[in-house]
Write a protein that holds these residues in place. Structure first.
Motif, PDB file in Angstrom:
ATOM      1  N   ASN A 228     -21.857  -4.649  14.436  1.00  0.00           N
ATOM      2  CA  ASN A 228     -21.036  -5.509  15.292  1.00  0.00           C
ATOM      3  C   ASN A 228     -21.828  -6.660  15.905  1.00  0.00           C
ATOM      4  N   ALA A 229     -22.845  -7.136  15.201  1.00  0.00           N
ATOM      5  CA  ALA A 229     -23.567  -8.321  15.682  1.00  0.00           C
ATOM      6  C   ALA A 229     -22.603  -9.491  15.831  1.00  0.00           C
ATOM      7  N   ASP A 230     -21.595  -9.533  14.965  1.00  0.00           N
ATOM      8  CA  ASP A 230     -20.493 -10.487  15.082  1.00  0.00           C
ATOM      9  C   ASP A 230     -19.227  -9.654  15.270  1.00  0.00           C
ATOM     10  N   ASN A 231     -18.780  -9.536  16.513  1.00  0.00           N
ATOM     11  CA  ASN A 231     -17.647  -8.664  16.814  1.00  0.00           C
ATOM     12  C   ASN A 231     -16.374  -9.077  16.085  1.00  0.00           C
ATOM     13  N   LYS A 232     -16.142 -10.374  15.979  1.00  0.00           N
ATOM     14  CA  LYS A 232     -14.930 -10.859  15.316  1.00  0.00           C
ATOM     15  C   LYS A 232     -14.914 -10.405  13.855  1.00  0.00           C
ATOM     16  N   ARG A 233     -16.050 -10.548  13.198  1.00  0.00           N
ATOM     17  CA  ARG A 233     -16.166 -10.138  11.797  1.00  0.00           C
ATOM     18  C   ARG A 233     -16.014  -8.625  11.672  1.00  0.00           C
ATOM     19  N   ALA A 234     -16.646  -7.888  12.583  1.00  0.00           N
ATOM     20  CA  ALA A 234     -16.571  -6.428  12.558  1.00  0.00           C
ATOM     21  C   ALA A 234     -15.119  -5.961  12.698  1.00  0.00           C
ATOM     22  N   LYS A 235     -14.369  -6.603  13.596  1.00  0.00           N
ATOM     23  CA  LYS A 235     -12.961  -6.227  13.791  1.00  0.00           C
ATOM     24  C   LYS A 235     -12.151  -6.433  12.520  1.00  0.00           C
ATOM     25  N   GLU A 236     -12.426  -7.516  11.814  1.00  0.00           N
ATOM     26  CA  GLU A 236     -11.675  -7.787  10.583  1.00  0.00           C
ATOM     27  C   GLU A 236     -11.944  -6.710   9.536  1.00  0.00           C
ATOM     28  N   ILE A 237     -13.194  -6.272   9.444  1.00  0.00           N
ATOM     29  CA  ILE A 237     -13.536  -5.207   8.491  1.00  0.00           C
ATOM     30  C   ILE A 237     -12.863  -3.900   8.898  1.00  0.00           C
ATOM     31  N   ILE A 238     -12.893  -3.594  10.190  1.00  0.00           N
ATOM     32  CA  ILE A 238     -12.274  -2.350  10.676  1.00  0.00           C
ATOM     33  C   ILE A 238     -10.774  -2.364  10.393  1.00  0.00           C
ATOM     34  N   ARG A 239     -10.120  -3.488  10.685  1.00  0.00           N
ATOM     35  CA  ARG A 239      -8.672  -3.590  10.422  1.00  0.00           C
ATOM     36  C   ARG A 239      -8.374  -3.394   8.942  1.00  0.00           C
ATOM     37  N   PHE A 240      -9.207  -3.977   8.097  1.00  0.00           N
ATOM     38  CA  PHE A 240      -8.992  -3.846   6.645  1.00  0.00           C
ATOM     39  C   PHE A 240      -9.093  -2.381   6.229  1.00  0.00           C
ATOM     40  N   ILE A 241     -10.075  -1.684   6.763  1.00  0.00           N
ATOM     41  CA  ILE A 241     -10.233  -0.256   6.442  1.00  0.00           C
ATOM     42  C   ILE A 241      -9.044   0.540   6.955  1.00  0.00           C
ATOM     43  N   LEU A 242      -8.604   0.251   8.177  1.00  0.00           N
ATOM     44  CA  LEU A 242      -7.452   0.955   8.750  1.00  0.00           C
ATOM     45  C   LEU A 242      -6.206   0.752   7.895  1.00  0.00           C
ATOM     46  N   ASP A 243      -6.055  -0.423   7.332  1.00  0.00           N
ATOM     47  CA  ASP A 243      -4.863  -0.737   6.531  1.00  0.00           C
ATOM     48  C   ASP A 243      -4.919  -0.143   5.129  1.00  0.00           C
ATOM     49  N   ASN A 244      -6.119   0.195   4.662  1.00  0.00           N
ATOM     50  CA  ASN A 244      -6.235   0.557   3.246  1.00  0.00           C
ATOM     51  C   ASN A 244      -6.824   1.931   2.950  1.00  0.00           C
ATOM     52  N   SER A 245      -7.681   2.441   3.810  1.00  0.00           N
ATOM     53  CA  SER A 245      -8.369   3.688   3.483  1.00  0.00           C
ATOM     54  C   SER A 245      -7.471   4.897   3.705  1.00  0.00           C
ATOM     55  N   LYS A 246      -7.559   5.840   2.800  1.00  0.00           N
ATOM     56  CA  LYS A 246      -6.810   7.091   2.913  1.00  0.00           C
ATOM     57  C   LYS A 246      -7.743   8.282   3.106  1.00  0.00           C
ATOM     58  N   HIS A 247      -8.770   8.348   2.298  1.00  0.00           N
ATOM     59  CA  HIS A 247      -9.667   9.500   2.349  1.00  0.00           C
ATOM     60  C   HIS A 247     -11.117   9.121   2.626  1.00  0.00           C
ATOM     61  N   THR A 248     -11.488   7.879   2.403  1.00  0.00           N
ATOM     62  CA  THR A 248     -12.884   7.469   2.534  1.00  0.00           C
ATOM     63  C   THR A 248     -13.259   7.280   4.007  1.00  0.00           C
ATOM     64  N   LYS A 249     -14.400   7.841   4.379  1.00  0.00           N
ATOM     65  CA  LYS A 249     -14.937   7.727   5.734  1.00  0.00           C
ATOM     66  C   LYS A 249     -16.024   6.649   5.744  1.00  0.00           C
ATOM     67  N   PHE A 250     -16.118   5.901   6.849  1.00  0.00           N
ATOM     68  CA  PHE A 250     -17.094   4.812   6.941  1.00  0.00           C
ATOM     69  C   PHE A 250     -17.994   5.020   8.159  1.00  0.00           C
ATOM     70  N   HIS A 251     -19.282   4.791   7.949  1.00  0.00           N
ATOM     71  CA  HIS A 251     -20.309   4.985   8.974  1.00  0.00           C
ATOM     72  C   HIS A 251     -20.937   3.635   9.308  1.00  0.00           C
TER      73      HIS A 251
END
Length: 566
Positions: A228-251
């Motif tokens: 999250n060095a760039d919070n705006k960018r981090a949020k976009e990645i998190i939203r993308f994962i929330l919208d698409n991931s079903k079983h994959t976990k992210f660290h």
């Protein structure tokens, strides 16, 4: 010409990102390349035999502190039985290449720093049998072994898992990076040598994340030093994962004091266990934090970690480091207590490792820093902690890992830590004395042994409550239907006829057994148990309590198998 890219991992489930980068970015046309992965628990003779059978002209080893001793053993033997060229690369050899050439005559080349472009150049030179004169590529005859910082265009780097059979990653962890470099300069970390932060194009990152999701990868660990060095960018990645991931976990590794309410709310909205966050607290001693060049806000970290833990849906891993400057044993106890009282899912007690090329290594005389000459270069003592202090902390680390981090003793610890000790550290210190007195550190202990000895330790304080809480934890976190341990023999099992009578009732089934709606009463009985406790293990109220246990995992991160007080 054939090249084998060798990754030696620390465990079977781990994989080596570097060799996949090289496979897709660094192999000239006309060279046949193959990836071979092993782990440090495998017999060396088996690995040597397998590499020998490759009949390769070149072997490239990816070197880190956890695998270098193993690699040296393999590579030295390989050189004696083949005419192959041996190449080392990676963080362990990038900053002390001369030492390796002075000690070992079987290494032909060392590639320092980011390896994609310079490895391509090196292999092209070797393929054409041309003289090797490449910056940051060293050999025995190099006059200067200084690593010159070079940055490649990260967006030009080909996705490391392109052209790779993803079946290789079944039940394994995949490592991925969406950025390189780190904006901070922590004195103990190699990332402080690369302060230029380079982000991979977000469109590419999303495409690559979708690749993992479509391939049902169980866990993807971002190795970004500060996600999250760039919070705006981090949020976009998190939203993308929330919208698409079903079983994959992210660290992700995050800087907790940089998190804002919006990104915290995104994590709080996630399905259970979709995200794991690693938070580096390291110390709460202000002099220590200043000396190691960290820019943190302890209060803000505490507030944000507490918010992230609120829904118990995101796994939080909190790090401390023992052996930092200005942190004596009393100071470390305060850091420990602060971290423990935040109640992360995992509390990692690390020990300072003095890595080549870091500011910590350059300051070793200033701190009277003594550390092991062999990997992982772990601290032995400094001005503020002697060896006996660190040895005690090793014992505490063992107990925290076995009892707290396992999560198998949650309810027992939740009650007794505050009841029998002034502080969390004091509790584990008392438990450590018990372990030492009974020579338990010298033994291999099973899970059952850990429950048993915790009961023995707590018995003098409150026998009945200890027995009930430990029994409850045992039955909640161990997949077991019938109690069979001596310390839970007083916990009464409701007889078969009574259980059948209870689970036949439609109202009971609708309330507690919806997962088993298609099963017969006999089949349900095989999957549950009902026990009578003399104390309510959740509220700690001393009254007769019936609890239903099911062999189904709880939805929350911290909980074990499902249970219901009925």
């Amino acid at each position: 010409m054939k090249t084998t890219l060798v990754g030696i991992n620390s465990a079977y489930t781990h994989t080596n990102l570097a060799i996949y980068y090289l496979f897709n970015n660094s192999i000239p046309k006309g060279i046949d390349a193959e990836i071979k992965q092993y782990n440090i628990n495998m017999p060396k003779e088996n690995v040597l035999d397998d590499l020998f059978s490759q009949k390769s002209d070149i072997y490239i080893f990816s070197c880190y502190i956890w695998n270098i001793e193993y690699i040296l053993h393999i590579a030295s033997s390989l050189k004696k039985i083949t005419d192959a060229i041996i190449i080392f690369g990676g963080s362990e050899v990038s900053f002390n290449a001369k030492d390796y050439f002075d000690k070992y005559d079987f290494i032909d080349y060392i590639v320092a720093g980011e390896g994609e472009e310079i490895t391509l150049k090196l292999l092209s030179k070797l393929q054409k049998n041309e003289e090797v004169n490449i910056q940051n590529v060293f050999d025995k005859s190099s006059k200067d072994y200084t690593y010159i910082k070079q940055h490649i265009n990260f967006n030009d780097v080909i996705f490391p898992y392109k052209n790779v059979d993803m079946k290789e990653f079944e039940n394994k962890i995949i490592y991925y990076e969406s950025q390189r470099g780190c904006p901070y300069n922590c004195s103990y970390c190699l990332s402080e040598l690369d302060k230029r932060l380079r982000f991979r194009d977000l469109k590419k990152v999303k495409e690559e994340i979708m690749f993992f999701i479509k391939n049902d990868i169980p866990l993807v660990k971002f190795i970004d030093r500060t996600f999250n060095a760039d919070n705006k960018r981090a949020k976009e990645i998190i939203r993308f994962i929330l919208d698409n991931s079903k079983h994959t976990k992210f660290h992700f590794e995050v800087c907790a004091n940089l998190l804002d309410d919006e990104i915290i709310e995104l994590f709080q909205s996630a399905p259970n266990d979709m995200f794991q966050l690693e938070v580096g607290l390291q110390s709460i001693n202000e002099n220590t934090i200043k000396e190691i060049n960290r820019t943190t806000n302890t209060e803000k970290i505490g507030q944000n970690v507490t918010k992230l833990l609120k829904n118990d849906n995101v796994h939080i891993h909190l790090d401390l480091i023992s052996g930092l400057p200005y942190e004596d044993i009393e100071s470390f106890k305060k850091s420990f207590d602060y971290a423990y009282n935040l109640k992360p899912h995992m509390l990692q007690l690390g020990f300072l490792k003095v890595l080549h090329g870091t500011m910590m290594e350059k300051s070793k005389d200033k701190y009277d820093l003594k550390y092991n000459n062999f990997t992982p270069y772990e601290i032995l003592s400094n001005k503020w902690m002697d060896y006996s202090d660190l040895s005690k902390l090793k014992d505490i680390e063992f107990l925290v890992d076995k009892y707290y981090n396992s999560n198998n003793f949650y309810n027992t610890l939740e009650y007794f830590v505050d009841k029998i000790a002034k502080t969390p550290y004091d509790f584990f210190e008392k438990l450590s004395i018990y372990f030492s007195k009974n020579e338990l550190y010298k033994r291999s202990l099973s899970k059952e042994d850990l429950y048993e000895h915790l009961y023995y330790f707590l018995k003098p304080f409150d026998d009945n409550l200890a027995k009930n809480l430990i029994s409850f934890d045992y039955l909640s976190y161990m997949k077991i239907r019938k109690p069979n341990k001596y310390f839970i023999e007083d916990i009464e099992t409701v007889n078969k006829e009574k259980i059948f009578e209870i689970i036949k009732k439609e109202e009971f089934k609708n309330k507690y057994l919806k997962e088993y709606s298609t099963l017969s009463t006999k089949e349900i009985y095989k999957k549950i148990n009902i026990l009578k406790f003399f104390i309510n293990p959740v509220t700690k109220e001393k009254k007769e309590t019936y609890i239903l246990f099911k062999n189904i995992k709880e939805d929350k991160v911290r909980m074990g198998y499902k249970f219901y007080i009925i």
